[in-house]
Enzyme design. Structure first.
Site, short mmCIF file in Angstrom:
data_model
loop_
_atom_site.label_atom_id
_atom_site.label_comp_id
_atom_site.label_asym_id
_atom_site.label_seq_id
_atom_site.Cartn_x
_atom_site.Cartn_y
_atom_site.Cartn_z
N ARG A 111 -10.07 0.94 8.54
CA ARG A 111 -9.70 -0.44 8.85
C ARG A 111 -10.77 -1.16 9.65
NH1 ARG A 111 -3.46 0.50 8.62
NH2 ARG A 111 -2.67 -1.59 8.64
N ARG A 117 -1.33 -8.88 13.29
CA ARG A 117 -1.84 -7.88 12.32
C ARG A 117 -2.68 -8.55 11.23
NH1 ARG A 117 3.85 -5.75 11.35
NH2 ARG A 117 3.09 -4.47 9.63
N ARG A 135 11.08 -1.46 11.28
CA ARG A 135 10.01 -1.09 12.21
C ARG A 135 9.89 -2.11 13.32
NH1 ARG A 135 4.80 0.13 8.49
NH2 ARG A 135 3.85 -1.04 10.18
N LYS A 164 0.83 -1.21 0.00
CA LYS A 164 0.00 0.00 0.00
C LYS A 164 0.86 1.27 0.00
CE LYS A 164 -2.09 -1.08 3.89
NZ LYS A 164 -1.37 -2.35 4.18
N ARG A 171 11.46 -5.40 5.03
CA ARG A 171 11.17 -3.97 4.90
C ARG A 171 12.16 -3.13 5.71
NH1 ARG A 171 5.14 -1.85 5.39
NH2 ARG A 171 5.13 -2.97 7.38
P1 ADP Z 1 2.21 -1.82 3.23
O1 ADP Z 1 2.17 -0.30 3.20
O2 ADP Z 1 0.99 -2.43 2.58
O3 ADP Z 1 2.44 -2.38 4.60
P2 ADP Z 1 4.79 -1.53 1.82
O4 ADP Z 1 4.49 -0.69 0.64
O5 ADP Z 1 5.51 -0.91 2.95
O6 ADP Z 1 3.44 -2.27 2.33
O7 ADP Z 1 5.60 -2.82 1.28
C1 ADP Z 1 6.10 -3.81 2.17
C2 ADP Z 1 7.52 -4.18 1.73
O8 ADP Z 1 7.48 -4.82 0.44
C3 ADP Z 1 8.47 -3.01 1.57
O9 ADP Z 1 9.76 -3.44 1.99
C4 ADP Z 1 8.46 -2.70 0.07
O10 ADP Z 1 9.70 -2.14 -0.39
C5 ADP Z 1 8.24 -4.07 -0.53
N1 ADP Z 1 7.40 -4.06 -1.75
C6 ADP Z 1 6.30 -3.30 -1.98
N2 ADP Z 1 5.75 -3.61 -3.18
C7 ADP Z 1 6.53 -4.59 -3.72
C8 ADP Z 1 6.49 -5.34 -4.95
N3 ADP Z 1 5.52 -5.17 -5.86
N4 ADP Z 1 7.45 -6.28 -5.16
C9 ADP Z 1 8.40 -6.48 -4.23
N5 ADP Z 1 8.51 -5.82 -3.07
C10 ADP Z 1 7.58 -4.88 -2.80
P1 ADP Z 2 0.95 -2.03 7.71
O1 ADP Z 2 2.22 -1.87 7.03
O2 ADP Z 2 0.89 -3.20 8.65
O3 ADP Z 2 -0.27 -1.96 6.83
P2 ADP Z 2 0.57 0.63 8.94
O4 ADP Z 2 1.79 1.43 8.89
O5 ADP Z 2 -0.56 0.98 8.04
O6 ADP Z 2 0.98 -0.88 8.79
O7 ADP Z 2 0.00 0.59 10.44
C1 ADP Z 2 0.85 0.25 11.52
C2 ADP Z 2 0.00 0.12 12.79
O8 ADP Z 2 -0.68 1.35 13.07
C3 ADP Z 2 -1.12 -0.92 12.71
O9 ADP Z 2 -0.67 -2.22 13.04
C4 ADP Z 2 -2.11 -0.37 13.77
O10 ADP Z 2 -1.65 -0.64 15.08
C5 ADP Z 2 -1.99 1.13 13.55
N1 ADP Z 2 -2.96 1.64 12.56
C6 ADP Z 2 -2.68 2.22 11.35
N2 ADP Z 2 -3.81 2.60 10.72
C7 ADP Z 2 -4.84 2.26 11.55
C8 ADP Z 2 -6.26 2.39 11.47
N3 ADP Z 2 -6.86 2.95 10.40
N4 ADP Z 2 -6.99 1.90 12.50
C9 ADP Z 2 -6.41 1.36 13.58
N5 ADP Z 2 -5.10 1.20 13.72
C10 ADP Z 2 -4.30 1.65 12.73
#
Ligand code: ADP
Ligand code: ADP
Ligand code: ZN
Length: 216
Positions: free
Chosen positions: A88, A171, A160, A13, A127
């Site tokens: 969420r 999660r 993280r 995302k 990550r």
């Molecule tokens: P989210 O926001 O859904 O938690 P991230 O965008 O942070 O996910 O992506 C999670 C990890 O996967 C990061 O280390 C990112 O660099 C990597 N990543 C994201 N998209 C891709 C992809 N299409 N192929 C390979 N690695 C990816």
């Molecule tokens: P991910 O990469 O797991 O999608 P985020 O960076 O979006 O992680 O979120 C990290 C943490 O922040 C979540 O595990 C949760 O504890 C909190 N969080 C983020 N967005 C929300 C939301 N919309 N509602 C509740 N908790 C949230």
């Protein structure tokens, strides 16, 4: 254009949001980023959210309400936004619907990133995030040019605290229980574009652009 990007933790995302916001000049609103900033600055919201985030649990809806409303009050939200990681829960989705009604805007589409749990685990454990500007890397899929150093700002990269397999388990349960059912909630009033998240970053981005081409 106002968009939501949804999907399990680690489904891409944040990475896709960064690219989409550049390409379509949208405001990126990530509740995860806003919460991490609040924790870092030890604000009231940060103090309330920290324990939940450390455990991989969802932060209570009223805390999320507070940060989203503060953010949307600022003028830059008028140009169109991309919500990343929000809503969420059902309560958050209803809250957002009410807000959109008040502001006279609508959600144009939901981008749902689909990805298997084995791939998610590899994405999460590899990550790395810049401490300074928040740019996200992956140790093998999307590494920085110099190990441990951000390409954009030279900041230090870190893992993280919640990017462990143990926290991921919690999660993913939270996602299955509270967030995935939102697709049923939205199905009858917002167009949902399912995107196969299991490709390279460029491939997934191309799929998203194709999907947005259909709706805009
Ligand atoms: P989210 O926001 O859904 O938690 P991230 O965008 O942070 O996910 O992506 C999670 C990890 O996967 C990061 O280390 C990112 O660099 C990597 N990543 C994201 N998209 C891709 C992809 N299409 N192929 C390979 N690695 C990816
Ligand atoms: P991910 O990469 O797991 O999608 P985020 O960076 O979006 O992680 O979120 C990290 C943490 O922040 C979540 O595990 C949760 O504890 C909190 N969080 C983020 N967005 C929300 C939301 N919309 N509602 C509740 N908790 C949230
Ligand atoms: Zn940086």
């Amino acid at each position: 254009m106002n968009l939501l990007i949804m999907g399990a933790p680690g489904s891409g995302k944040g990475t896709m949001s960064e690219r989409l916001c550049k390409e379509y000049e949208l405001l990126h609103i990530s509740t995860g980023d806003l919460l991490r900033e609040a924790v870092k600055s030890q604000s009231e919201v940060g103090l309330k959210a920290k324990d939940y985030m450390d455990k991989g649990l969802l932060v209570p809806d009223e805390v999320i309400h507070q940060i989203i409303f503060e953010r949307l009050k600022k003028d830059d939200a008028k140009k169109g936004f991309l919500m990343d990681g929000y809503p969420r829960t059902l309560a958050q989705a209803e809250d957002l619907d009410g807000l959109c009604k008040d502001l006279g805007i609508k959600i144009d589409a939901i981008l749902q990133l689909d990805l298997d749990e084995e791939v998610i685990a590899k994405r999460i454990t590899g990550r790395r995030v810049c401490k300074n500007c928040g740019t996200t890397y992956h140790i093998s899929n999307n590494p920085s040019k110099v190990e441990g150093v951000c390409d954009v700002c030279g900041g230090e990269l870190y893992t993280r605290g919640d990017d462990t397999l143990e926290s991921l388990k919690t999660r993913l349960c939270e996602y299955e229980k509270s967030t995935k059912p939102l697709l049923d909630y939205y199905r009858d009033h917002v167009s949902i574009e399912h995107i196969d998240g299991d490709g390279t970053i460029d491939e997934v981005f191309t799929l998203i652009k194709g999907a947005l081409g259909k709706i805009s």
